[in-house]
Scaffold this motif. Structure first.
Motif: not given
Lengths: 673, 177
Positions: A96, A113-114, A117, A119-120, A123, A387
């Motif tokens: 991350h 941010k991951n 991934e 696509e993720e 946040t 979350d």
């Protein structure tokens, strides 16, 4: 001690100077203490910005540009010294990336941010450094018409000092529409309503949205007096919540040479600090909005380089990339925090007009976020967006033990990572023995500025499992492979592989031309193909002068007596489909295999690699002399390529780089230097 | 100011009967003594009832130093003049090795004698001594009796849980059962 506890006047004095946390803790000592402390807190009224300098802090950020690698919280003492907060730091979880967006009335605002991934989505989170509470902000709103999440140009957070029960998350969008008219619009998320609201777009004049560095959510913002401000090198944008109107005006005057400025909020005012023309420290304050747009920035401080230099010998402001940088300004102490050229933290006392080093010395920080300590807990409505996973991913207690564990794990597997900030349009790169990776960048449109970037190798440590390399560059000094992939610059670290350097050296191609030394000490940057060629995705490869000590270390001294080594050969070296990407063994085997192929090819043909390469270069030069006709040029090259790559057709693409028309010729390179 | 070379001396008596003779300028650093001296009692011994001899020695040390600084800095800007940093370092050195009970007495004495600089030094030292400690440590230190019931204690802890995490002296009631 008993005497003191009976002397309420002294005790009160002592307790009022304590940090907030201890004040809360000591409420448990006895009933008397509790009432005393509650009284103190009531009188200090921690919901307003406290007047005591003891309650301000500095969040120092380590990492690439604004991707955080490590953060450290420091409490400012009344003399401007820094005391580290022992058990508080913000460490991004594995894979991350955290990026600080700003701080607002005691709350740190950051995105995560991951990177593993793609696509993720990003946040967003709030953090109160005092209570260590984390609150999740909503994800960016989706545009139903476009069926995607539009990329904002700026982000902001508004949290009024008086009302701790409400925040507003604001996202700035910039669009450029027909007739090149520019529009700004925002979406706001209010914690009370829990809903996104779009505010209609407004036309703004005189602004380059594309020039705004807020691409890829990099924008930081400040909030002051009911307005959110975004400032880049040219423009300041202010959005007023009351009127819901934008106001665009110029940023403080700066020349091309000025260092990157930093802006921050203190006591309801917006400040901007930079080193003007890499010389003079200048601090600006934003005047009232009623002021004339041209006079909205008022200079409040100017210190010349000579003055600064005389205070700390050797303090220099030379480079605008790695040079000194203004970090923050503490208005209570009237201290400007500056990152010196060596990366140390120094502070300039405005009242005493003195520049001093900060002890204990802290270094390696790129940015700082000033904040105030405010002990309030996030109300329940802050956590509308639940979350738990994201919150749990944050590790606040960055003990050395866990850090070590992580490092060890990294070393075991193949270490790869993306280079952040993502650099695009990279045309050349060079591993430098001192600083890291160096290259020129600029985009195809030529709209954004072309600037030189040096990536410090030591700063890049994150782990990422990723495939599909395009271009590889070796850094022998650090045992790192750099590669260009989808316009991003990546690297993998191979230090753990025993003897890997030797293996690489075997397959590196020397560059024969006895070029003049471009510069001493540092490795030379291969000139980007800049204007000509226009190779967007093909990308050139780099030529590098390898200093003697490096050659010795790499064991290539006897192999090739050449000053230059070309790394292009390592293209698609790792082109493997079903391999375990993390398996270093496989990879090193691959390397050896490729080496063997190349040598055996050369042996079989009765030539050595050098002569093969020379032939190739000669052909290229011939073509370039005879004119630049694409079809004509391709013919002999294709011929040659077929012969050269006949043995291993599967890997034909390896040579395409060298043979592509965008490849810079020797002559052009000579001319450029 | 006065041209007489003979400096006026003041005698101070500590609580345990020891008598100290100091220059008037030194004594005047303490606001309380200054007021007393300006009013009357020129020759008499001033009794300082709440301060013991070792503490008074320390206080006088501090006063002497203050006099030295002010006299040297007022004449010329000579090397004796201290920068902010040196003053800080000096303060630290002065307070170095002072244990908690001495510190308390120093605080009381400087409060009584009204010496602001010394009081600030002491308070700063005290703050650095106690910050970050846990309630039980403070109780031991100050000899305070915990007059909260376990229920009340639990409630306060829950109110500001972030301040109390990782308290080694605190056992959760559920776990102790």
């Amino acid at each position: 001690m008993e005497r003191i506890s009976r002397r309420e006047d002294i005790l009160r004095e002592v307790l009022s100077l304590l940090p907030k946390k201890s004040q809360f803790r000591f409420q448990l000592v006895s009933k008397k203490w509790r009432s005393l402390l509650q009284e103190i807190q009531r009188s200090a009224s921690h919901f307003t910005i406290p007047a005591r300098p003891i309650d301000s802090g500095l969040l120092l950020v380590k990492g690439d540009d604004d991707w955080i690698q490590e953060t450290k919280f420091y409490r400012l003492d009344s003399k401007g010294g820094l005391a580290p907060e022992q058990d508080l730091s913000l460490v991004p979880p594995l894979n991350h990336r955290i990026r600080l967006i700003g701080s607002c009335n005691g709350v740190i605002f950051y995105s995560m941010k991951n990177v593993a991934e793609e696509e993720e989505p990003y946040t967003f989170h709030l953090l109160n450094p005092v209570t260590k509470q984390v609150s999740n902000l909503p994800l960016l709103p989706r545009d139903e018409e476009l069926r995607q999440i539009p990329l904002p140009v700026g982000l902001g957070l508004a949290l009024d000092p008086g009302s701790t029960h409400q925040y507003t998350f604001i996202v700035l969008y910039g669009t450029c529409e027909e007739n090149r008219r520019k529009f700004l619009s925002v979406a706001t998320f209010d914690s009370l309503t829990g809903r996104w609201r779009r505010i209609p777009k407004q036309f703004v004049d005189n602004i380059y949205i594309s020039g705004f560095p807020c691409k890829h959510l990099k924008a930081s913002s400040v909030y002051a007096n009911g307005r959110v401000y975004w400032i880049n090198s040219c423009y300041s944008i202010a959005f007023c919540f009351k009127t819901e109107r934008f106001r665009v005006f110029m940023a403080p005057p700066r020349s091309m040479l000025s260092s990157t400025g930093t802006f921050w909020e203190a006591g309801g005012r917006v400040y901007y600090g930079h080193f003007f023309e890499i010389r003079d420290l200048r601090i600006w304050v934003m005047e009232d909005e009623t002021a004339h747009p041209a006079k909205i920035w008022r200079q409040i401080l100017e210190v010349s380089r000579e003055t600064l230099n005389s205070m700390i010998p050797g303090f220099c402001i030379d480079s605008h990339i790695f040079g000194a940088k203004v970090l923050a300004f503490d208005e209570y102490l009237q201290i400007v925090f500056i990152k010196s050229e060596e990366g140390h933290l120094v502070c300039y006392n405005v009242v005493e007009k003195k520049l001093t080093k900060v002890y204990p010395t802290v270094s390696g920080f790129n940015a700082a976020v000033p904040f105030v300590y405010r002990a309030f807990e996030f109300p329940a409505c802050f956590d509308r967006v639940k979350d738990e996973k994201a919150a749990a991913r944050l590790d606040f207690s960055a003990t050395t033990r866990s850090g070590r564990r992580r490092r060890r794990r990294r070393r075991r597997s193949l270490v790869k990572a993306k280079v952040y900030p993502t650099v695009s349009g990279f045309n050349a790169a060079v591993p430098s023995c001192t600083k890291g990776l160096r290259g020129r960048m600029g985009d195809d449109q030529g709209e954004s500025e072309i600037r030189e970037t040096i990536v410090d190798v030591r700063k890049l440590k994150e782990v990422l499992e990723d495939e599909d390399q395009r271009q590889v560059v070796l850094d022998l000094d650090h045992g790192i492979i750099w590669r260009k992939e989808r316009e991003l610059l990546d690297f993998g670290q191979f230090k753990a592989v025993e003897g890997f350097e030797r293996r690489y050296v075997d397959i590196m191609m020397p560059y024969f031309e006895d070029l003049d030394e471009h510069s001493s000490g540092q490795l030379q940057v291969a000139p980007s193909n800049g204007g000509g060629g226009g190779a967007g995705s093909g990308g050139g490869s780099g030529f590098y002068r390898v200093p003697p000590d490096m050659r010795r270390r790499a064991g290539i001294e006897n192999l090739y007596d050449s000053k230059y080594i070309n790394f292009w050969k390592i293209n698609d070296l790792f082109e493997k489909d079903d391999d375990d990407p993390g398996d270093v063994q496989t990879r090193s085997h691959e390397l050896r295999h490729y080496c063997y192929h190349l040598h055996s090819f050369a042996n079989r043909e009765g030539e050595n690699i050098e002569s093969l390469m020379l032939e190739l270069y000669k052909k290229r030069e011939e073509i370039e002399k005879s004119g630049y006709d694409h079809a004509e040029q391709q013919k002999p090259l294709t011929e040659f390529r077929n012969r050269f790559t006949g043995t291993f057709k599967r890997r034909r693409s390896r040579y395409s780089t060298l043979l592509s028309p965008s490849y810079p010729s020797f002559h052009s390179r000579h001319a450029a230097s | 100011m006065s041209e007489s070379t003979e400096k006026k001396m003041v005698r101070l008596r500590s609580s345990d009967g020891e008598v100290f003779e100091v220059e008037e300028s030194v004594a005047k650093v303490a606001k309380t003594l200054q007021d007393m001296l300006e009013e009357d009692c020129a020759d008499a011994v001033i009794p300082i009832t709440c301060v013991r001899a070792p503490i008074l020695t320390k206080v006088i040390d501090y006063c002497k130093d203050q006099v030295m600084i002010s006299s040297s800095s007022s004449t010329t800007n000579n090397p004796n003049e201290r920068t902010e940093q040196e003053r800080k370092a000096w303060g630290q050195k002065f307070m170095e090795g002072v244990d908690s009970s001495t510190l308390c007495e120093l605080l009381v004495a400087s409060n009584f004698l009204n010496i602001e600089g010394l009081l600030n030094l002491g308070v700063d030292k005290m703050v650095s001594m106690i910050q970050g400690k846990y309630p039980q440590e403070i109780r031991d230190m100050f000899n305070v009796v915990n007059d909260f019931t376990p229920e009340e204690e639990e409630e306060i802890r829950n109110q500001n849980a972030w301040a109390f995490e990782r308290d080694p002296y605190y056992k959760k009631r559920s776990s102790s059962k």
